[in-house]
Design a protein around this motif. Structure first.
Motif, PDB file in Angstrom:
ATOM      1  N   CYS A  14       0.829  -1.208   0.000  1.00 56.09           N
ATOM      2  CA  CYS A  14       0.000   0.000   0.000  1.00 56.09           C
ATOM      3  C   CYS A  14       0.864   1.259   0.000  1.00 56.09           C
ATOM      4  N   GLN A  15       1.937   1.248   0.788  1.00 55.53           N
ATOM      5  CA  GLN A  15       2.824   2.410   0.847  1.00 55.53           C
ATOM      6  C   GLN A  15       3.473   2.660  -0.504  1.00 55.53           C
ATOM      7  N   ALA A  16       3.874   1.592  -1.192  1.00 49.87           N
ATOM      8  CA  ALA A  16       4.509   1.751  -2.500  1.00 49.87           C
ATOM      9  C   ALA A  16       3.561   2.358  -3.520  1.00 49.87           C
ATOM     10  N   ALA A  17       2.265   2.081  -3.394  1.00 54.27           N
ATOM     11  CA  ALA A  17       1.270   2.612  -4.328  1.00 54.27           C
ATOM     12  C   ALA A  17       0.683   3.932  -3.867  1.00 54.27           C
ATOM     13  N   GLY A  18       1.134   4.444  -2.729  1.00 54.67           N
ATOM     14  CA  GLY A  18       0.658   5.736  -2.243  1.00 54.67           C
ATOM     15  C   GLY A  18      -0.709   5.697  -1.596  1.00 54.67           C
ATOM     16  N   ILE A  19      -1.174   4.523  -1.172  1.00 53.98           N
ATOM     17  CA  ILE A  19      -2.477   4.421  -0.517  1.00 53.98           C
ATOM     18  C   ILE A  19      -2.364   4.971   0.903  1.00 53.98           C
ATOM     19  N   PRO A  20      -3.219   5.907   1.302  1.00 53.34           N
ATOM     20  CA  PRO A  20      -3.129   6.476   2.653  1.00 53.34           C
ATOM     21  C   PRO A  20      -3.302   5.405   3.726  1.00 53.34           C
ATOM     22  N   GLU A  21      -2.674   5.631   4.875  1.00 57.74           N
ATOM     23  CA  GLU A  21      -2.763   4.674   5.966  1.00 57.74           C
ATOM     24  C   GLU A  21      -4.178   4.543   6.510  1.00 57.74           C
ATOM     25  N   THR A  22      -5.007   5.551   6.286  1.00 56.99           N
ATOM     26  CA  THR A  22      -6.384   5.522   6.799  1.00 56.99           C
ATOM     27  C   THR A  22      -7.307   4.618   5.985  1.00 56.99           C
ATOM     28  N   VAL A  23      -6.870   4.208   4.801  1.00 61.18           N
ATOM     29  CA  VAL A  23      -7.723   3.379   3.940  1.00 61.18           C
ATOM     30  C   VAL A  23      -7.768   1.961   4.481  1.00 61.18           C
ATOM     31  N   ARG A  24      -8.971   1.454   4.693  1.00 57.42           N
ATOM     32  CA  ARG A  24      -9.196   0.095   5.154  1.00 57.42           C
ATOM     33  C   ARG A  24     -10.012  -0.664   4.109  1.00 57.42           C
ATOM     34  N   PHE A  25     -10.000  -1.976   4.224  1.00 57.81           N
ATOM     35  CA  PHE A  25     -10.775  -2.760   3.264  1.00 57.81           C
ATOM     36  C   PHE A  25     -12.259  -2.423   3.383  1.00 57.81           C
ATOM     37  N   ALA A  26     -12.907  -2.257   2.249  1.00 62.51           N
ATOM     38  CA  ALA A  26     -14.346  -2.009   2.200  1.00 62.51           C
ATOM     39  C   ALA A  26     -14.925  -2.755   1.013  1.00 62.51           C
ATOM     40  N   THR A  27     -16.039  -3.417   1.219  1.00 60.24           N
ATOM     41  CA  THR A  27     -16.698  -4.129   0.126  1.00 60.24           C
ATOM     42  C   THR A  27     -17.276  -3.134  -0.868  1.00 60.24           C
ATOM     43  N   LYS A  28     -17.642  -3.624  -2.032  1.00 59.87           N
ATOM     44  CA  LYS A  28     -18.242  -2.744  -3.038  1.00 59.87           C
ATOM     45  C   LYS A  28     -19.555  -2.132  -2.547  1.00 59.87           C
ATOM     46  N   PRO A  29     -20.453  -2.923  -1.898  1.00 59.66           N
ATOM     47  CA  PRO A  29     -21.652  -2.280  -1.340  1.00 59.66           C
ATOM     48  C   PRO A  29     -21.337  -1.223  -0.289  1.00 59.66           C
ATOM     49  N   ALA A  30     -20.285  -1.432   0.516  1.00 64.40           N
ATOM     50  CA  ALA A  30     -19.906  -0.416   1.502  1.00 64.40           C
ATOM     51  C   ALA A  30     -19.436   0.860   0.814  1.00 64.40           C
ATOM     52  N   LEU A  31     -18.688   0.719  -0.281  1.00 64.64           N
ATOM     53  CA  LEU A  31     -18.268   1.890  -1.057  1.00 64.64           C
ATOM     54  C   LEU A  31     -19.480   2.597  -1.650  1.00 64.64           C
ATOM     55  N   ALA A  32     -20.457   1.803  -2.119  1.00 68.41           N
ATOM     56  CA  ALA A  32     -21.678   2.390  -2.671  1.00 68.41           C
ATOM     57  C   ALA A  32     -22.426   3.180  -1.609  1.00 68.41           C
ATOM     58  N   ALA A  33     -22.549   2.605  -0.405  1.00 70.21           N
ATOM     59  CA  ALA A  33     -23.242   3.302   0.683  1.00 70.21           C
ATOM     60  C   ALA A  33     -22.534   4.603   1.034  1.00 70.21           C
ATOM     61  N   ARG A  34     -21.205   4.579   0.982  1.00 76.17           N
ATOM     62  CA  ARG A  34     -20.428   5.782   1.282  1.00 76.17           C
ATOM     63  C   ARG A  34     -20.731   6.883   0.270  1.00 76.17           C
ATOM     64  N   MET A  35     -20.764   6.550  -1.011  1.00 78.39           N
ATOM     65  CA  MET A  35     -21.022   7.559  -2.044  1.00 78.39           C
ATOM     66  C   MET A  35     -22.456   8.060  -1.996  1.00 78.39           C
ATOM     67  N   ILE A  36     -23.405   7.155  -1.773  1.00 76.72           N
ATOM     68  CA  ILE A  36     -24.808   7.568  -1.672  1.00 76.72           C
ATOM     69  C   ILE A  36     -24.987   8.511  -0.490  1.00 76.72           C
ATOM     70  N   GLY A  37     -24.352   8.192   0.646  1.00 78.41           N
ATOM     71  CA  GLY A  37     -24.436   9.066   1.808  1.00 78.41           C
ATOM     72  C   GLY A  37     -23.871  10.446   1.526  1.00 78.41           C
ATOM     73  N   ARG A  38     -22.747  10.502   0.797  1.00 79.96           N
ATOM     74  CA  ARG A  38     -22.170  11.812   0.447  1.00 79.96           C
ATOM     75  C   ARG A  38     -23.142  12.628  -0.391  1.00 79.96           C
ATOM     76  N   ALA A  39     -23.766  11.973  -1.374  1.00 78.14           N
ATOM     77  CA  ALA A  39     -24.698  12.696  -2.247  1.00 78.14           C
ATOM     78  C   ALA A  39     -25.899  13.220  -1.468  1.00 78.14           C
ATOM     79  N   LEU A  40     -26.463  12.391  -0.601  1.00 78.33           N
ATOM     80  CA  LEU A  40     -27.629  12.815   0.179  1.00 78.33           C
ATOM     81  C   LEU A  40     -27.258  13.917   1.160  1.00 78.33           C
ATOM     82  N   ASP A  41     -26.085  13.799   1.787  1.00 75.39           N
ATOM     83  CA  ASP A  41     -25.650  14.836   2.726  1.00 75.39           C
ATOM     84  C   ASP A  41     -25.409  16.167   2.022  1.00 75.39           C
ATOM     85  N   ALA A  42     -25.088  16.117   0.737  1.00 78.49           N
ATOM     86  CA  ALA A  42     -24.862  17.340  -0.037  1.00 78.49           C
ATOM     87  C   ALA A  42     -26.170  17.946  -0.550  1.00 78.49           C
ATOM     88  N   GLY A  43     -27.289  17.304  -0.236  1.00 74.75           N
ATOM     89  CA  GLY A  43     -28.583  17.845  -0.626  1.00 74.75           C
ATOM     90  C   GLY A  43     -29.131  17.356  -1.943  1.00 74.75           C
TER      91      GLY A  43
END
Length: 409
Positions: free
Chosen positions: A146-175
């Motif tokens: 991960c360090q060699a590819a520049g992935i931040p240390e805060t990034v943890r494994f997340a399933t595709k549905p979890a990534l989808a929920a994250r993006m949907i939440g961002r859109a709804l929070d933005a109105g």
């Protein structure tokens, strides 16, 4: 470009970003930093590579500007958020997130890089408004990789549905105001994503597999078993929306799902009128909805595939690191959003004659390239680029042979 220009502190990065987006909109057969730099008239690709890797600018802030632009131009009361993933075939093991995994691009397991996208879809048009790179466990469990590819240390494994929920939440929070969320079986089969949407009282029409377990008053059973118990009168012929060849008519049926939670849950079944092939969707709505409304929600899912198809060629990146990937994809999204909003504007304000099909994103891109951005470069510029590429390739060959000599016993 005027909207996202303030995200770049200096004039040079702003100019590079504009060159980058114009290059993505061009008719180049292959789009990477080399071809985009040559198209822009630069002497080398160093400037564009610097923009993607080292210049200070916030790709997430540009993403938010893009989302606001899309909503402003395509906003509709029948808007649907569509989530789906797409993969890019890769060679080697150094590309961030790359591993052997299933990708719909190839239709099989291949060495690839997979990303999840969120599209804003309305009857007027559709465009991607968010993106998340899927980082497999084989990466997140290897700190050095991960360090060699520049992935931040805060990034943890997340399933595709979890990534989808994250993006949907961002859109709804933005109105962002939407009626439904649509997605394929990867997302419909995930109870955590469904629970997150229900918590927000956001309706969904998510595809599920034929063996998906459904809770009924008679107990749990497979979706395809439940269909066999439906009476003939349960089926209705309805259109899932207009396609390239007219309305897409299917037979549809609806069965209730027993659940003690608030809201209304159904199994929506689609039957192909020619082949009899079945497709299944798990549905939720805070208030009771007619079958025709659920069918419209299911029919919007195909628009994300059209978004990927119309944006094909805008994202043929050859970047390996975390930051470069996010910046490339973020700048590719405004290029496609321009085409989508321009197409919607033309169809609304300048409808085609009866003997012409409506303008498409691809045709808008062709006209934009031909009439607005077609560059003219001297023969000296072309020859200089030929020399530069051959020089770079010669250096690569020399380094490759030197490494081989070192590792030979």
């Amino acid at each position: 470009m005027g909207r996202i220009a303030p995200r770049f502190a200096r004039g040079e990065p702003r100019r590079r970003a504009k060159e980058f987006v114009l290059g993505l909109l061009s008719d180049l057969p292959r789009k990477n930093c080399w071809t985009l730099a040559e198209h822009a008239g630069n002497k080398t690709p160093d400037g564009l590579q610097h923009l993607l890797s080292r210049v200070r600018w916030d790709a997430d802030a540009v993403r938010d500007d893009l989302r606001d632009y899309v909503i402003e131009h395509l906003q509709d009361d029948e808007a649907v958020l569509v989530v789906d993933e797409t993969g890019d075939l890769k060679k080697g093991t150094a590309t961030v997130g790359g591993q052997r995994q299933y990708t719909g691009t190839a239709g099989r397991i291949e060495n690839s890089q997979v990303a999840v996208y969120l599209a804003y879809s309305t009857p007027r048009g559709h465009a991607a408004i968010d993106r998340e790179l899927y980082v497999p466990r084989s990466w997140t469990q290897n700190a050095a990789r991960c360090q060699a590819a520049g992935i931040p240390e805060t990034v943890r494994f997340a399933t595709k549905p979890a990534l989808a929920a994250r993006m949907i939440g961002r859109a709804l929070d933005a109105g962002v105001l939407v009626s439904w969320v649509a997605g394929d079986e990867v997302y419909g089969s995930n109870p955590h994503l469904r629970a997150a949407l229900e918590h927000r009282r956001l309706g969904y029409v998510l595809a599920v597999a034929c063996d998906h377990q459904i809770t009924t008053p008679a107990g749990e059973m497979r979706a395809d078993t439940l269909v066999k118990r439906l009476p003939k009168r349960a089926w209705q012929k309805l259109s899932a929306g207009a396609g390239a060849k007219g309305h897409r008519y299917y037979d549809w049926a609806l069965a209730d799902i027993a659940d003690e939670g608030p809201g209304h849950r159904h199994l929506l079944v689609r039957r192909n009128r020619s082949t009899g092939e079945l497709a299944f969707y798990r549905c939720y709505s805070a208030t009771q909805m007619p079958l025709s409304t659920l069918v419209k929600g299911a029919g919007r899912r195909w628009t994300v595939e059209e978004t990927f198809q119309s944006g094909k060629g805008l994202d043929e990146h050859q970047v390996r690191r975390w930051t470069s990937w996010h910046r490339w994809v973020t700048l590719a999204m405004p290029a496609h959003a321009l085409l989508a909003t321009a197409t919607a504007h033309e169809r609304t304000h300048a409808p085609a004659a009866d003997d012409l099909i409506p303008l498409t994103c691809k045709e808008i891109q062709h006209l934009f390239t031909t009439l607005v951005t077609q560059p003219t470069h001297t023969a000296a510029h072309r020859l200089r680029w030929s020399d530069w590429q051959r020089l770079h390739q010669a250096r690569s060959c020399t380094c490759h042979y030197q490494r081989q000599a070192v590792y030979q016993p």
